[in-house]
Write an enzyme that holds these catalytic residues in place. Structure first.
Site, PDB file in Angstrom:
ATOM      1  N   PHE A 282     -10.386  -4.943  -1.152  1.00 15.42           N
ATOM      2  CA  PHE A 282     -10.706  -3.752  -1.941  1.00 15.42           C
ATOM      3  C   PHE A 282      -9.827  -3.605  -3.180  1.00 15.42           C
ATOM      4  O   PHE A 282      -9.949  -2.612  -3.919  1.00 15.42           O
ATOM      5  CB  PHE A 282     -10.603  -2.495  -1.060  1.00 15.42           C
ATOM      6  CG  PHE A 282      -9.255  -2.296  -0.399  1.00 15.42           C
ATOM      7  CD1 PHE A 282      -8.184  -1.759  -1.106  1.00 15.42           C
ATOM      8  CD2 PHE A 282      -9.052  -2.644   0.935  1.00 15.42           C
ATOM      9  CE1 PHE A 282      -6.947  -1.572  -0.499  1.00 15.42           C
ATOM     10  CE2 PHE A 282      -7.825  -2.466   1.553  1.00 15.42           C
ATOM     11  CZ  PHE A 282      -6.774  -1.925   0.815  1.00 15.42           C
TER      12      PHE A 282
ATOM     13  N   LYS B  16      -5.176  11.566  -7.503  1.00 16.91           N
ATOM     14  CA  LYS B  16      -6.000  10.471  -8.025  1.00 16.91           C
ATOM     15  C   LYS B  16      -7.126  11.007  -8.940  1.00 16.91           C
ATOM     16  O   LYS B  16      -7.410  12.208  -8.950  1.00 16.91           O
ATOM     17  CB  LYS B  16      -6.570   9.668  -6.853  1.00 16.91           C
ATOM     18  CG  LYS B  16      -5.493   8.918  -6.039  1.00 16.91           C
ATOM     19  CD  LYS B  16      -6.138   8.034  -4.972  1.00 16.91           C
ATOM     20  CE  LYS B  16      -5.098   7.258  -4.175  1.00 16.91           C
ATOM     21  NZ  LYS B  16      -5.741   6.332  -3.191  1.00 16.91           N
TER      22      LYS B  16
ATOM     23  N   ARG C 185       2.773  12.650   3.973  1.00 17.13           N
ATOM     24  CA  ARG C 185       1.718  11.864   4.643  1.00 17.13           C
ATOM     25  C   ARG C 185       0.917  12.761   5.600  1.00 17.13           C
ATOM     26  O   ARG C 185      -0.302  12.629   5.699  1.00 17.13           O
ATOM     27  CB  ARG C 185       2.331  10.674   5.418  1.00 17.13           C
ATOM     28  CG  ARG C 185       3.026   9.616   4.573  1.00 17.13           C
ATOM     29  CD  ARG C 185       2.120   8.810   3.669  1.00 17.13           C
ATOM     30  NE  ARG C 185       1.000   8.196   4.345  1.00 17.13           N
ATOM     31  CZ  ARG C 185       0.249   7.234   3.811  1.00 17.13           C
ATOM     32  NH1 ARG C 185       0.515   6.738   2.596  1.00 17.13           N
ATOM     33  NH2 ARG C 185      -0.767   6.747   4.453  1.00 17.13           N
TER      34      ARG C 185
ATOM     35  N   HIS D 164      -2.378   9.815  -3.382  1.00 16.81           N
ATOM     36  CA  HIS D 164      -1.534   8.727  -2.905  1.00 16.81           C
ATOM     37  C   HIS D 164      -0.219   9.353  -2.440  1.00 16.81           C
ATOM     38  O   HIS D 164       0.236  10.334  -3.029  1.00 16.81           O
ATOM     39  CB  HIS D 164      -1.227   7.729  -4.036  1.00 16.81           C
ATOM     40  CG  HIS D 164      -0.087   6.801  -3.698  1.00 16.81           C
ATOM     41  ND1 HIS D 164      -0.284   5.638  -2.981  1.00 16.81           N
ATOM     42  CD2 HIS D 164       1.249   6.903  -3.916  1.00 16.81           C
ATOM     43  CE1 HIS D 164       0.902   5.059  -2.797  1.00 16.81           C
ATOM     44  NE2 HIS D 164       1.842   5.798  -3.354  1.00 16.81           N
TER      45      HIS D 164
ATOM     46  N   TYR E 103      -0.077  -1.189  -7.280  1.00 11.41           N
ATOM     47  CA  TYR E 103      -0.694  -1.529  -5.990  1.00 11.41           C
ATOM     48  C   TYR E 103      -0.552  -3.021  -5.648  1.00 11.41           C
ATOM     49  O   TYR E 103      -1.333  -3.540  -4.849  1.00 11.41           O
ATOM     50  CB  TYR E 103      -2.173  -1.122  -5.988  1.00 11.41           C
ATOM     51  CG  TYR E 103      -2.396   0.346  -5.666  1.00 11.41           C
ATOM     52  CD1 TYR E 103      -2.035   0.866  -4.413  1.00 11.41           C
ATOM     53  CD2 TYR E 103      -2.965   1.213  -6.578  1.00 11.41           C
ATOM     54  CE1 TYR E 103      -2.255   2.199  -4.100  1.00 11.41           C
ATOM     55  CE2 TYR E 103      -3.187   2.554  -6.271  1.00 11.41           C
ATOM     56  CZ  TYR E 103      -2.823   3.037  -5.033  1.00 11.41           C
ATOM     57  OH  TYR E 103      -3.046   4.363  -4.713  1.00 11.41           O
TER      58      TYR E 103
ATOM     59  N   ASN F  63     -10.037   8.971  -2.497  1.00 10.82           N
ATOM     60  CA  ASN F  63      -9.447   9.784  -1.425  1.00 10.82           C
ATOM     61  C   ASN F  63      -8.358  10.744  -1.900  1.00 10.82           C
ATOM     62  O   ASN F  63      -7.443  11.074  -1.146  1.00 10.82           O
ATOM     63  CB  ASN F  63      -8.996   8.893  -0.259  1.00 10.82           C
ATOM     64  CG  ASN F  63      -7.925   7.913  -0.654  1.00 10.82           C
ATOM     65  OD1 ASN F  63      -7.482   7.902  -1.810  1.00 10.82           O
ATOM     66  ND2 ASN F  63      -7.476   7.107   0.287  1.00 10.82           N
TER      67      ASN F  63
ATOM     68  N   ARG G  64      -6.953  15.292   2.236  1.00 12.16           N
ATOM     69  CA  ARG G  64      -8.081  14.358   2.152  1.00 12.16           C
ATOM     70  C   ARG G  64      -9.321  14.910   2.855  1.00 12.16           C
ATOM     71  O   ARG G  64     -10.451  14.725   2.383  1.00 12.16           O
ATOM     72  CB  ARG G  64      -7.666  12.988   2.703  1.00 12.16           C
ATOM     73  CG  ARG G  64      -6.844  12.205   1.670  1.00 12.16           C
ATOM     74  CD  ARG G  64      -6.184  11.000   2.256  1.00 12.16           C
ATOM     75  NE  ARG G  64      -5.692  10.064   1.246  1.00 12.16           N
ATOM     76  CZ  ARG G  64      -4.861   9.074   1.510  1.00 12.16           C
ATOM     77  NH1 ARG G  64      -4.430   8.867   2.744  1.00 12.16           N
ATOM     78  NH2 ARG G  64      -4.460   8.271   0.541  1.00 12.16           N
TER      79      ARG G  64
ATOM     80  N   GLU H 183       8.537   3.550  -6.104  1.00 14.90           N
ATOM     81  CA  GLU H 183       7.388   4.202  -6.759  1.00 14.90           C
ATOM     82  C   GLU H 183       7.835   5.304  -7.715  1.00 14.90           C
ATOM     83  O   GLU H 183       7.225   5.510  -8.767  1.00 14.90           O
ATOM     84  CB  GLU H 183       6.435   4.748  -5.689  1.00 14.90           C
ATOM     85  CG  GLU H 183       5.757   3.631  -4.896  1.00 14.90           C
ATOM     86  CD  GLU H 183       4.805   4.133  -3.827  1.00 14.90           C
ATOM     87  OE1 GLU H 183       4.189   3.293  -3.155  1.00 14.90           O
ATOM     88  OE2 GLU H 183       4.657   5.367  -3.650  1.00 14.90           O
TER      89      GLU H 183
ATOM     90  N   THR I 274      -6.166   7.840   5.587  1.00 11.58           N
ATOM     91  CA  THR I 274      -6.670   7.157   4.395  1.00 11.58           C
ATOM     92  C   THR I 274      -8.174   7.392   4.213  1.00 11.58           C
ATOM     93  O   THR I 274      -8.640   7.646   3.107  1.00 11.58           O
ATOM     94  CB  THR I 274      -6.408   5.635   4.516  1.00 11.58           C
ATOM     95  OG1 THR I 274      -5.018   5.445   4.767  1.00 11.58           O
ATOM     96  CG2 THR I 274      -6.794   4.900   3.242  1.00 11.58           C
TER      97      THR I 274
END
Ligand code: ADP
Ligand code: MG
Length: 138
Positions: A58, A10, A86, A116, A50, A113, A103, A127, A92
């Site tokens: 948010f 990100k 993950r 993704h 998203y 964060n 993270r 995706e 998150t």
């Protein structure tokens, strides 16, 4: 099972110049980078990507953040790639992420964060198609 999953570094992590350190986490855990590109998402792109979160409070901030600078999109391939990515990412909210996760080590807040990662094989397929053509995955 060998799977593919989508990872995005990100804007916060790109800005912090930790692209290399994050990629190293994947490569050193047997996840192969089979596609990669750096790009600037448009507002249209970010809203589409998203869309599942469009009713969440948010959503607006998330879209704004995702277009605040360039991102790096990647396809990771390996054994149990979806779950493994993950695990490497951590929770998150970086404040709840286990020590040693991406993270925990590189993210500041639940908004910014660092990464993704697709949350299922099905979503990974969608995706990956969102970002990459077949010939870019090799
Ligand atoms: P993850 O990225 O861990 O899969 P989600 O899919 O639930 O998390 O949410 C997508 C992204 O939206 C998160 O990575 C985070 O940047 C943002 N987000 C999620 N929950 C919140 C929240 N409560 N407040 C602000 N941003 C959030
Ligand atoms: Mg998610």
């Amino acid at each position: 099972m060998v799977e593919q999953t989508l990872s995005i570094i990100k804007p916060d992590a790109v800005q912090k110049r930790v692209i290399g350190k994050i990629i190293d986490r994947f490569e050193s855990h047997d996840l192969k980078i089979v596609a990669i590109k750096k790009l600037q998402l448009s507002e249209y792109d970010a809203k589409a990507f998203y869309a599942v979160h469009k009713e969440r409070p948010f959503f607006g901030d998330l879209v704004k953040f995702m277009i605040s600078g360039p991102v790096v999109a990647m396809v990771l391939e390996g054994e149990d790639a979806v779950a493994k990515n993950r695990d490497l990412m951590g929770a998150t909210n970086p404040k709840e992420a286990k020590p040693g996760t991406i993270r925990a080590d590189f993210a500041e807040s639940i908004d910014a964060n660092a990464v993704h990662g697709s949350d299922s094989i099905e979503n990974a397929k969608l995706e990956i198609e969102f970002f990459f053509s077949k010939r870019e995955i090799c």
